[in-house]
Design a protein around this motif. Sequence first.
Motif, short mmCIF file in Angstrom:
data_model
loop_
_atom_site.label_atom_id
_atom_site.label_comp_id
_atom_site.label_asym_id
_atom_site.label_seq_id
_atom_site.Cartn_x
_atom_site.Cartn_y
_atom_site.Cartn_z
N ASN A 138 -16.83 -7.40 18.56
CA ASN A 138 -16.68 -6.14 17.84
C ASN A 138 -15.29 -5.54 18.06
O ASN A 138 -14.70 -4.95 17.15
CB ASN A 138 -17.75 -5.14 18.25
N GLY A 139 -14.77 -5.68 19.27
CA GLY A 139 -13.42 -5.21 19.56
C GLY A 139 -12.38 -5.97 18.76
O GLY A 139 -11.40 -5.38 18.27
N MET A 140 -12.59 -7.27 18.59
CA MET A 140 -11.65 -8.07 17.79
C MET A 140 -11.70 -7.63 16.33
O MET A 140 -10.68 -7.58 15.66
CB MET A 140 -11.97 -9.56 17.92
N ARG A 141 -12.90 -7.31 15.83
CA ARG A 141 -12.99 -6.80 14.46
C ARG A 141 -12.16 -5.53 14.31
O ARG A 141 -11.39 -5.38 13.35
CB ARG A 141 -14.45 -6.50 14.08
N GLY A 142 -12.28 -4.62 15.26
CA GLY A 142 -11.49 -3.39 15.22
C GLY A 142 -10.00 -3.66 15.30
O GLY A 142 -9.20 -3.01 14.61
N ALA A 143 -9.61 -4.61 16.13
CA ALA A 143 -8.19 -4.95 16.27
C ALA A 143 -7.64 -5.53 14.97
O ALA A 143 -6.52 -5.20 14.55
CB ALA A 143 -8.00 -5.95 17.41
N LEU A 144 -8.42 -6.39 14.31
CA LEU A 144 -7.98 -6.97 13.03
C LEU A 144 -7.85 -5.89 11.96
O LEU A 144 -6.88 -5.88 11.19
CB LEU A 144 -8.95 -8.07 12.59
N GLN A 145 -8.81 -4.99 11.90
CA GLN A 145 -8.75 -3.91 10.92
C GLN A 145 -7.56 -2.99 11.18
O GLN A 145 -6.85 -2.59 10.25
CB GLN A 145 -10.06 -3.11 10.92
N SER A 146 -7.31 -2.69 12.45
CA SER A 146 -6.18 -1.83 12.80
C SER A 146 -4.86 -2.51 12.50
O SER A 146 -3.93 -1.87 11.97
CB SER A 146 -6.24 -1.46 14.28
N ALA A 147 -4.75 -3.79 12.82
CA ALA A 147 -3.51 -4.53 12.55
C ALA A 147 -3.23 -4.57 11.05
O ALA A 147 -2.08 -4.40 10.61
CB ALA A 147 -3.60 -5.94 13.12
N ALA A 148 -4.27 -4.78 10.24
CA ALA A 148 -4.09 -4.80 8.79
C ALA A 148 -3.64 -3.44 8.28
O ALA A 148 -2.74 -3.35 7.43
CB ALA A 148 -5.39 -5.23 8.11
N THR A 149 -4.22 -2.37 8.81
CA THR A 149 -3.87 -1.02 8.38
C THR A 149 -2.43 -0.68 8.77
O THR A 149 -1.68 -0.11 7.98
CB THR A 149 -4.85 0.00 9.00
N ILE A 150 -2.04 -1.04 9.99
CA ILE A 150 -0.67 -0.75 10.45
C ILE A 150 0.35 -1.54 9.64
O ILE A 150 1.39 -1.01 9.24
CB ILE A 150 -0.54 -1.04 11.96
N ALA A 151 0.06 -2.82 9.37
CA ALA A 151 0.98 -3.64 8.58
C ALA A 151 1.10 -3.07 7.16
O ALA A 151 2.20 -2.99 6.59
CB ALA A 151 0.50 -5.08 8.55
N HIS A 152 -0.02 -2.66 6.59
CA HIS A 152 -0.01 -2.08 5.24
C HIS A 152 0.79 -0.78 5.22
O HIS A 152 1.61 -0.55 4.32
CB HIS A 152 -1.45 -1.84 4.79
N ALA A 153 0.57 0.08 6.21
CA ALA A 153 1.29 1.35 6.28
C ALA A 153 2.79 1.12 6.45
O ALA A 153 3.61 1.83 5.86
CB ALA A 153 0.74 2.20 7.42
N THR A 154 3.15 0.12 7.26
CA THR A 154 4.56 -0.19 7.47
C THR A 154 5.20 -0.65 6.16
O THR A 154 6.31 -0.23 5.82
CB THR A 154 4.72 -1.28 8.54
N GLN A 155 4.47 -1.48 5.43
CA GLN A 155 4.98 -1.96 4.14
C GLN A 155 5.17 -0.81 3.15
O GLN A 155 6.19 -0.73 2.46
CB GLN A 155 4.02 -3.01 3.58
N LEU A 156 4.21 0.11 3.11
CA LEU A 156 4.32 1.26 2.21
C LEU A 156 5.47 2.19 2.64
O LEU A 156 6.21 2.69 1.79
CB LEU A 156 3.01 2.04 2.19
N ALA A 157 5.61 2.41 3.94
CA ALA A 157 6.65 3.31 4.44
C ALA A 157 8.05 2.77 4.15
O ALA A 157 8.99 3.54 3.95
CB ALA A 157 6.48 3.54 5.93
N GLN A 158 8.16 1.46 4.10
CA GLN A 158 9.46 0.84 3.84
C GLN A 158 9.67 0.55 2.35
O GLN A 158 10.67 -0.05 1.97
CB GLN A 158 9.61 -0.45 4.66
N SER A 159 8.71 0.95 1.53
CA SER A 159 8.78 0.75 0.07
C SER A 159 9.02 -0.71 -0.30
O SER A 159 9.83 -1.03 -1.16
CB SER A 159 9.87 1.63 -0.55
N LEU A 160 8.29 -1.60 0.36
CA LEU A 160 8.43 -3.03 0.09
C LEU A 160 7.38 -3.49 -0.92
O LEU A 160 6.35 -2.85 -1.10
CB LEU A 160 8.25 -3.83 1.39
N ALA A 161 7.66 -4.62 -1.55
CA ALA A 161 6.70 -5.21 -2.48
C ALA A 161 5.47 -5.66 -1.70
O ALA A 161 5.53 -5.92 -0.48
CB ALA A 161 7.33 -6.40 -3.20
N SER A 162 4.32 -5.79 -2.38
CA SER A 162 3.07 -6.11 -1.70
C SER A 162 3.05 -7.50 -1.07
O SER A 162 2.22 -7.78 -0.22
CB SER A 162 1.89 -5.98 -2.67
#
Length: 142
Positions: A44-68
């Motif tokens: 369950n902790g790994m599930r949370g880590a994967l979800q958090s990593a995906a969210t952080i990577a997505h937010a970083t991409q949006l903050a830097q105005s990069l293509a998807s």
Amino acid sequence: MSKQQSGFTLIELVIVIVILGLLAATALPRFSNLTADARIATVNGMRGALQSAATIAHATQLAQSLASSASVTLEGQVVTMSGGYPTADAAGTQAALADYSGFTPTGGRFDKDGGTSPNCAATYAASVGGAFPSVTIATSGC
């Protein structure tokens, strides 16, 4: 003069032993499955880590105005992206996670204890059409 002895009789000692045995028999089942519970909590902790990593990577991409599909860098690691989220491979999810010790990654699947216990894993499925990636767990083998 008679000497008076003090102490417990044999019957009192037997009764105490029987009571302790009954208490142990009722408490043991509660503690016998702690290993499986701990393994499930880890998955369950790994599930949370994967979800958090995906969210952080997505937010970083949006903050830097990069293509998807543009890669992002998280803590010095280049993370490949697809649909705005990390890909389900070593260059994506594994790079996005800071630590996945105790798990053996194969693509987007993270098996607990090197896969020695089948069906004890967290699985990351890459984003489809920009939707949040699916992260599922299997705990029947924990």
